[in-house]
Design an enzyme around this catalytic site. Structure first.
Site, short mmCIF file in Angstrom:
data_model
loop_
_atom_site.label_atom_id
_atom_site.label_comp_id
_atom_site.label_asym_id
_atom_site.label_seq_id
_atom_site.Cartn_x
_atom_site.Cartn_y
_atom_site.Cartn_z
N GLY A 168 0.76 -1.63 0.04
CA GLY A 168 0.34 0.16 0.13
C GLY A 168 1.13 0.92 -0.12
O GLY A 168 0.49 2.17 0.42
N ALA A 169 1.81 1.51 -1.29
CA ALA A 169 3.06 2.72 -0.87
C ALA A 169 2.26 3.69 -1.66
O ALA A 169 4.09 4.34 -2.18
CB ALA A 169 4.77 1.86 -0.94
N ARG A 200 0.82 5.65 -1.90
CA ARG A 200 -0.09 7.18 -1.95
C ARG A 200 -0.08 6.64 -0.25
O ARG A 200 0.00 5.74 0.55
CB ARG A 200 -1.26 7.17 -2.10
CG ARG A 200 -2.64 6.08 -1.61
CD ARG A 200 -3.62 6.40 -2.20
NE ARG A 200 -5.17 6.27 -1.40
CZ ARG A 200 -5.61 4.68 -2.39
NH1 ARG A 200 -5.33 4.71 -3.48
NH2 ARG A 200 -6.47 4.04 -2.23
N TYR A 247 -14.77 -3.24 8.73
CA TYR A 247 -13.27 -2.97 8.90
C TYR A 247 -12.34 -2.66 10.39
O TYR A 247 -12.12 -3.03 10.76
CB TYR A 247 -13.31 -1.23 9.37
CG TYR A 247 -12.54 -0.38 9.00
CD1 TYR A 247 -11.03 -0.44 8.25
CD2 TYR A 247 -11.27 0.23 9.91
CE1 TYR A 247 -9.64 0.32 8.30
CE2 TYR A 247 -10.47 0.85 9.78
CZ TYR A 247 -9.32 0.79 9.34
OH TYR A 247 -8.26 1.98 8.69
P1 NDP Z 1 -4.77 5.20 1.61
O1 NDP Z 1 -6.62 4.63 0.88
O2 NDP Z 1 -4.22 6.56 2.00
O3 NDP Z 1 -3.73 3.87 0.92
C1 NDP Z 1 -4.36 3.01 0.78
C2 NDP Z 1 -2.46 2.45 0.19
O4 NDP Z 1 -3.26 0.69 -0.59
C3 NDP Z 1 -3.13 2.83 -0.93
O5 NDP Z 1 -1.24 2.24 -1.21
C4 NDP Z 1 -3.65 1.59 -2.11
O6 NDP Z 1 -3.27 2.21 -3.29
C5 NDP Z 1 -3.38 -0.19 -1.32
N1 NDP Z 1 -4.50 -0.75 -1.66
C6 NDP Z 1 -5.41 -1.23 -1.03
N2 NDP Z 1 -5.95 -2.51 -1.38
C7 NDP Z 1 -5.09 -2.81 -2.41
C8 NDP Z 1 -4.79 -4.18 -2.14
N3 NDP Z 1 -5.69 -5.03 -2.60
N4 NDP Z 1 -3.16 -4.97 -2.77
C9 NDP Z 1 -2.32 -3.81 -3.00
N5 NDP Z 1 -2.29 -2.44 -2.46
C10 NDP Z 1 -3.54 -1.91 -1.93
O7 NDP Z 1 -4.90 4.29 3.38
P2 NDP Z 1 -4.34 4.89 4.25
O8 NDP Z 1 -2.67 5.12 4.01
O9 NDP Z 1 -4.92 5.94 5.27
O10 NDP Z 1 -4.22 3.37 5.30
C11 NDP Z 1 -2.50 3.28 5.41
C12 NDP Z 1 -2.67 2.08 6.68
O11 NDP Z 1 -3.36 2.84 7.53
C13 NDP Z 1 -4.22 1.28 6.44
O12 NDP Z 1 -3.73 0.16 6.65
C14 NDP Z 1 -5.70 1.81 7.42
O13 NDP Z 1 -6.68 0.43 7.83
C15 NDP Z 1 -4.44 1.96 8.24
N6 NDP Z 1 -4.94 2.83 9.34
C16 NDP Z 1 -5.19 4.57 8.52
C17 NDP Z 1 -5.74 5.25 9.70
C18 NDP Z 1 -6.59 7.15 8.61
O14 NDP Z 1 -6.95 7.74 9.52
N7 NDP Z 1 -5.72 7.04 7.49
C19 NDP Z 1 -6.16 5.91 10.84
C20 NDP Z 1 -5.91 4.08 10.79
C21 NDP Z 1 -5.12 2.84 10.88
P3 NDP Z 1 -3.74 0.69 -4.54
O15 NDP Z 1 -4.76 1.22 -4.31
O16 NDP Z 1 -3.05 1.28 -5.76
O17 NDP Z 1 -3.55 -0.39 -4.60
#
Ligand code: NDP
Length: 244
Positions: free
Chosen positions: A20-21, A23, A167
């Protein structure tokens, strides 16, 4: 100028996978680990596989990866180990939030399409388990590893309620998995923790969140680079215990 890695530089630095890198928090984590000298495989569905590029004291290498695809996960780990001989750090960050905005009503769960429920559990729990299952034997063989499962305060038992049931359940389960699997390697220098990054302004967190991704990344990078004898099997936030 972009510097491409000469073969002689390989295998001299920690090898890290960050999912998930593309963004948000994961992107910040990948950049910080590279700045500190790691060779980071920065993975996401929307990323194209490319050459390693220097960043700070380390390297970033983008990889296309859908973490819900078991074959892709195994191929990635096999490729990295074949080329570099190790996987030292795994940051299981990729996750989805498919329940949308709305009122804090548990009944919303009953109207969610099954795809949203199963997709949440598949991405946020089973995919993280899959990557731990794939990388832990490599870490055990080398006697070193750091795993961070990015979790959420929403998965703490003391915070469970009817808002975002799928979630919350996925994050509560990854907390349980973290604690349980960490115990299997308690005799080695392999530290496995869950980290809550805090409410952060990302695509998932929305624009009103008080934290920026760089700040949220700090506690994750800290846990991913703990010294020997550090904390393991815990849920952490900002470098401290965050109760279950
Ligand atoms: P974003 O939605 O901004 O980013 C999510 C990332 O995960 C993207 O890079 C996306 O890229 C990737 N992703 C999603 N599905 C897949 C998949 N099937 N395979 C590979 N990559 C995937 O989320 P955040 O940066 O906010 O969240 C990051 C982490 O932090 C998560 O685990 C979230 O649950 C946790 N978190 C976030 C909080 C917040 O307030 N933002 C609070 C608490 C926890 P792509 O779509 O290109 O695959």
């Amino acid at each position: 100028m972009v510097r491409v890695m000469p073969p002689t530089e390989r295998a001299k630095r920690p090898i890290a996978i960050v999912t998930g890198a593309s963004r948000g928090i994961g992107k910040s984590v990948a950049l910080r680990l590279a700045e500190q000298g790691a060779h980071v495989f920065a993975c996401a569905r929307s990323s194209s596989t490319g050459e390693a590029r220097s960043h700070g004291d380390g390297w970033i290498e983008h990889r296309h990866l859908d973490v819900t695809d078991h074959g892709q996960c195994r191929a990635l780990c096999s490729d990295i180990t074949g080329e570099h001989g190790s996987i030292d750090i795994l940051v299981n960050n990729a996750a989805v939030y498919l329940e949308g905005p709305g009122p804090s009503s548990g009944r919303k769960f009953l109207t969610l399409p099954w795809d949203a429920i199963s997709g949440t559990v598949l991405t946020n729990l089973l995919a993280q388990m899959d990557l731990v299952h794939a990388t832990l034997p490599i870490m055990i063989s080398r006697g070193y590893g750091r795993i961070v499962n990015v979790s959420s305060g929403m998965g703490r038992f003391v915070e469970l309620n009817g808002y975002a049931v799928a979630y919350r359940t996925s994050k509560a389960a990854i907390n349980a998995f973290t604690r349980s699997v960490a115990d299997t390697v308690g005799d080695l220098d392999i530290l496995i923790n869950a980290v809550c990054p805090g409410w952060t302004a990302t695509a998932m967190g929305g624009p009103d969140a008080p934290r920026q991704p760089d700040r949220a990344a700090e506690g994750i990078v800290w846990a991913a680079t703990l010294p020997a004898g550090g904390i393991t099997g815990a849920l952490l936030r900002d470098g401290e215990h965050f109760g279950w």
